[in-house]
Design a protein around this motif. Structure first.
Motif, mmCIF file in Angstrom:
data_model
loop_
_atom_site.group_PDB
_atom_site.id
_atom_site.type_symbol
_atom_site.label_atom_id
_atom_site.label_comp_id
_atom_site.label_asym_id
_atom_site.label_seq_id
_atom_site.Cartn_x
_atom_site.Cartn_y
_atom_site.Cartn_z
ATOM 1 N N LYS A 123 38.134 47.244 79.009
ATOM 2 C CA LYS A 123 39.233 48.314 79.086
ATOM 3 C C LYS A 123 39.307 48.717 80.682
ATOM 4 O O LYS A 123 40.383 49.084 81.081
ATOM 5 N N ASN A 136 32.871 51.039 82.613
ATOM 6 C CA ASN A 136 33.038 51.344 81.318
ATOM 7 C C ASN A 136 31.973 50.529 80.330
ATOM 8 O O ASN A 136 31.961 49.401 80.454
ATOM 9 N N ARG A 137 31.634 51.208 79.087
ATOM 10 C CA ARG A 137 30.781 50.547 78.460
ATOM 11 C C ARG A 137 31.588 49.259 77.906
ATOM 12 O O ARG A 137 30.966 48.099 77.921
ATOM 13 N N THR A 138 32.843 49.377 77.556
ATOM 14 C CA THR A 138 33.560 48.266 77.128
ATOM 15 C C THR A 138 34.177 47.842 78.534
ATOM 16 O O THR A 138 35.307 48.273 78.941
ATOM 17 N N MET A 164 33.200 65.742 83.750
ATOM 18 C CA MET A 164 34.271 66.329 82.972
ATOM 19 C C MET A 164 33.973 67.194 81.667
ATOM 20 O O MET A 164 34.412 68.194 81.385
ATOM 21 N N GLY A 210 40.571 57.883 77.080
ATOM 22 C CA GLY A 210 41.873 58.775 77.318
ATOM 23 C C GLY A 210 41.657 59.220 78.637
ATOM 24 O O GLY A 210 42.522 59.307 79.445
ATOM 25 N N ALA A 211 40.679 60.356 78.703
ATOM 26 C CA ALA A 211 40.868 61.152 80.035
ATOM 27 C C ALA A 211 40.340 60.367 81.325
ATOM 28 O O ALA A 211 41.116 60.656 82.369
ATOM 29 N N GLY A 260 33.282 70.321 84.139
ATOM 30 C CA GLY A 260 34.877 70.275 84.033
ATOM 31 C C GLY A 260 35.679 71.406 83.471
ATOM 32 O O GLY A 260 36.630 71.686 83.168
HETATM 33 N N1 LIG Z 1 37.256 69.351 81.040
HETATM 34 C C1 LIG Z 1 38.132 68.990 80.364
HETATM 35 O O1 LIG Z 1 39.242 69.729 80.469
HETATM 36 C C2 LIG Z 1 38.183 67.832 79.654
HETATM 37 C C3 LIG Z 1 39.511 67.091 79.210
HETATM 38 C C4 LIG Z 1 39.535 65.893 78.576
HETATM 39 C C5 LIG Z 1 38.241 65.395 78.574
HETATM 40 N N2 LIG Z 1 37.209 65.936 78.737
HETATM 41 C C6 LIG Z 1 35.770 65.242 78.543
HETATM 42 O O2 LIG Z 1 35.672 63.685 78.911
HETATM 43 C C7 LIG Z 1 34.987 63.136 78.169
HETATM 44 C C8 LIG Z 1 35.854 61.786 77.722
HETATM 45 O O3 LIG Z 1 36.800 62.278 76.988
HETATM 46 P P1 LIG Z 1 38.183 61.317 76.355
HETATM 47 O O4 LIG Z 1 39.110 62.316 75.648
HETATM 48 O O5 LIG Z 1 38.580 60.323 77.102
HETATM 49 O O6 LIG Z 1 37.363 60.717 75.231
HETATM 50 P P2 LIG Z 1 37.519 59.050 74.751
HETATM 51 O O7 LIG Z 1 38.793 58.623 74.904
HETATM 52 O O8 LIG Z 1 36.868 58.989 73.258
HETATM 53 O O9 LIG Z 1 36.682 58.040 75.567
HETATM 54 C C9 LIG Z 1 35.124 58.226 75.720
HETATM 55 C C10 LIG Z 1 34.755 57.422 76.914
HETATM 56 O O10 LIG Z 1 33.206 57.652 77.164
HETATM 57 C C11 LIG Z 1 32.646 56.217 76.794
HETATM 58 N N3 LIG Z 1 31.626 56.320 75.929
HETATM 59 C C12 LIG Z 1 31.277 56.984 74.659
HETATM 60 N N4 LIG Z 1 30.049 56.742 74.180
HETATM 61 C C13 LIG Z 1 29.374 55.919 75.008
HETATM 62 C C14 LIG Z 1 27.904 55.658 75.021
HETATM 63 N N5 LIG Z 1 27.104 55.796 73.992
HETATM 64 N N6 LIG Z 1 27.604 54.953 76.342
HETATM 65 C C15 LIG Z 1 28.524 54.712 77.132
HETATM 66 N N7 LIG Z 1 29.843 55.088 77.246
HETATM 67 C C16 LIG Z 1 30.351 55.772 76.103
HETATM 68 C C17 LIG Z 1 33.669 55.466 76.353
HETATM 69 O O11 LIG Z 1 33.429 54.042 76.293
HETATM 70 P P3 LIG Z 1 33.935 52.857 75.407
HETATM 71 O O12 LIG Z 1 35.435 52.834 75.897
HETATM 72 O O13 LIG Z 1 33.353 51.749 75.777
HETATM 73 O O14 LIG Z 1 33.998 53.225 74.157
HETATM 74 C C18 LIG Z 1 34.914 56.017 76.845
HETATM 75 O O15 LIG Z 1 34.950 55.529 78.048
HETATM 76 C C19 LIG Z 1 34.356 64.008 76.911
HETATM 77 O O16 LIG Z 1 33.190 64.324 77.431
HETATM 78 C C20 LIG Z 1 35.291 65.112 76.966
HETATM 79 O O17 LIG Z 1 34.786 66.270 76.330
HETATM 80 C C21 LIG Z 1 36.918 67.125 79.492
#
Ligand SMILES: NC(=O)c1ccc[n+]([C@@H]2O[C@H](COP(=O)([O-])OP(=O)(O)OC[C@H]3O[C@@H](n4cnc5c(N)ncnc54)[C@H](OP(=O)(O)O)[C@@H]3O)[C@@H](O)[C@H]2O)c1
Length: 292
Positions: free
Chosen positions: A172, A167-169, A233, A146-147, A256
């Motif tokens: 996407k 990206n792992r996948t 982030m 998402g982010a 972040g």
């Molecule tokens: N600072 C801020 O204000 C802020 C705002 C939003 C988010 N964030 C941070 O940004 C990060 C992502 O958030 P999101 O909302 O985008 O989450 P999300 O939609 O669940 O996406 C997670 C991402 O991490 C990857 N991932 C997860 N587990 C992994 C693993 N074991 N090995 C490799 N890649 C892995 C996923 O890859 P796949 O596609 O392969 O599953 C995907 O690209 C989080 O850490 C969140 O805390 C920070």
């Protein structure tokens, strides 16, 4: 510096809030209430644990009770797109809503307008915390969940010169690369690690949240010495393994927390029509998250 005091709560106090699940660790109440105090607003900001199945009712309730607005966090940002009367261009562009403003409309009705302040929050934090010039930059983005998807599109709108998506996948990343190719033909986009230096490496994966997590990048394919600046982030822990390694490699680094502050600052400006007291909000978030 002495903290400004919040106005006492009375019958004129206006409310804002954040809906999410889980919500217990949100720093948003500390951040927004500090801003209200600094500007002398008789407002309060509260956090509400809301299950996705109750999201529509919660938004309707806030509207009926004349809230100023709401923030939405995990897992509500996509669901809320269909639960507002109107989408601002920011919510249309990023396909998600993280801020709602309730505005009076004809016949005593109240309209719910959805915004998205996450992308601007990220870009403002990159400028403030790393002094990165995005126009013309070469960027490696790790993670397109998402982010990460929002970050990729935002970087393209900021006219970066070259964007590498990992990206792992991988499918996407290919999908988003295709979207960017169509919408932003001037941005050179590819899936995979760059062979040369980049100005910025941005981690948008969730790898680093837990102490046992692996690095989010394959250091056999890309050395951190090849990155001018590294942004993670993640802000809790304050220094992830990635940021520690980047600092050791001589990169400029930032976590972040600034993104959180700036998305909140933009929401504050939408609700109040006034510029946000960003420094006050940052201090409050750091106090809430790191106990500083
Ligand atoms: N600072 C801020 O204000 C802020 C705002 C939003 C988010 N964030 C941070 O940004 C990060 C992502 O958030 P999101 O909302 O985008 O989450 P999300 O939609 O669940 O996406 C997670 C991402 O991490 C990857 N991932 C997860 N587990 C992994 C693993 N074991 N090995 C490799 N890649 C892995 C996923 O890859 P796949 O596609 O392969 O599953 C995907 O690209 C989080 O850490 C969140 O805390 C920070």
């Amino acid at each position: 510096m002495p903290q400004s005091k919040l106005n006492p709560i009375n019958a004129a106090t206006r409310l804002c809030g954040v809906l999410g699940s889980p919500i217990g660790h949100s720093a948003s109440p500390a951040m927004h209430n500090a801003a209200y105090a600094a500007l002398g607003l008789n407002w309060r900001y509260l956090a509400f644990e809301v299950d996705p199945q109750n999201l529509r009712a919660a938004i309707a309730g806030a509207r009926a009770m004349n809230f100023v607005g709401l923030n939405l966090t995990v897992p509500h940002k996509l669901l809320a797109v269909d639960m507002v009367d109107e989408l601002d261009v920011s919510a249309q562009t990023w396909g998600a809503v993280n801020t709602i403003k309730f505005t009076p409309a004809a016949a005593g009705k109240i309209r719910a307008v959805g915004f998205n302040t996450d992308a601007e929050g990220l870009a403002n934090s990159l400028r403030e915390d790393l002094a990165v010039t995005l126009r013309g930059a070469k960027v490696l983005l790790l993670g397109v969940g998402g982010a990460g998807r929002t970050a990729a599109l935002k970087l393209a709108t900021e006219n970066v010169a070259e964007l590498f998506l990992v990206n792992r996948t991988a499918s996407k990343a290919e999908e988003i690369a295709g979207e960017i190719k169509k919408q932003f033909p001037s941005v050179k986009i590819s899936v995979g690690y760059p062979q040369a230096k980049v100005d910025l490496l941005l981690n948008a994966t969730s790898l680093g949240l837990k102490p046992e997590d692996a690095l989010p990048l394959d250091d056999k394919q890309f050395s951190l010495k090849q990155a001018g600046a590294v942004y993670d982030m993640i802000y809790q822990p304050a220094e992830t393994r990635l940021l520690a390694a980047a600092r050791a490699a001589g990169c400029k680094t930032a976590n972040g927390i600034g993104m959180l502050v700036h998305q909140g600052a933009k929401a504050f400006a939408i609700w109040t029509g006034q510029p946000a007291p960003v420094a006050v909000m940052r201090r409050a978030v750091e106090g809430s998250v790191y106990g500083k």
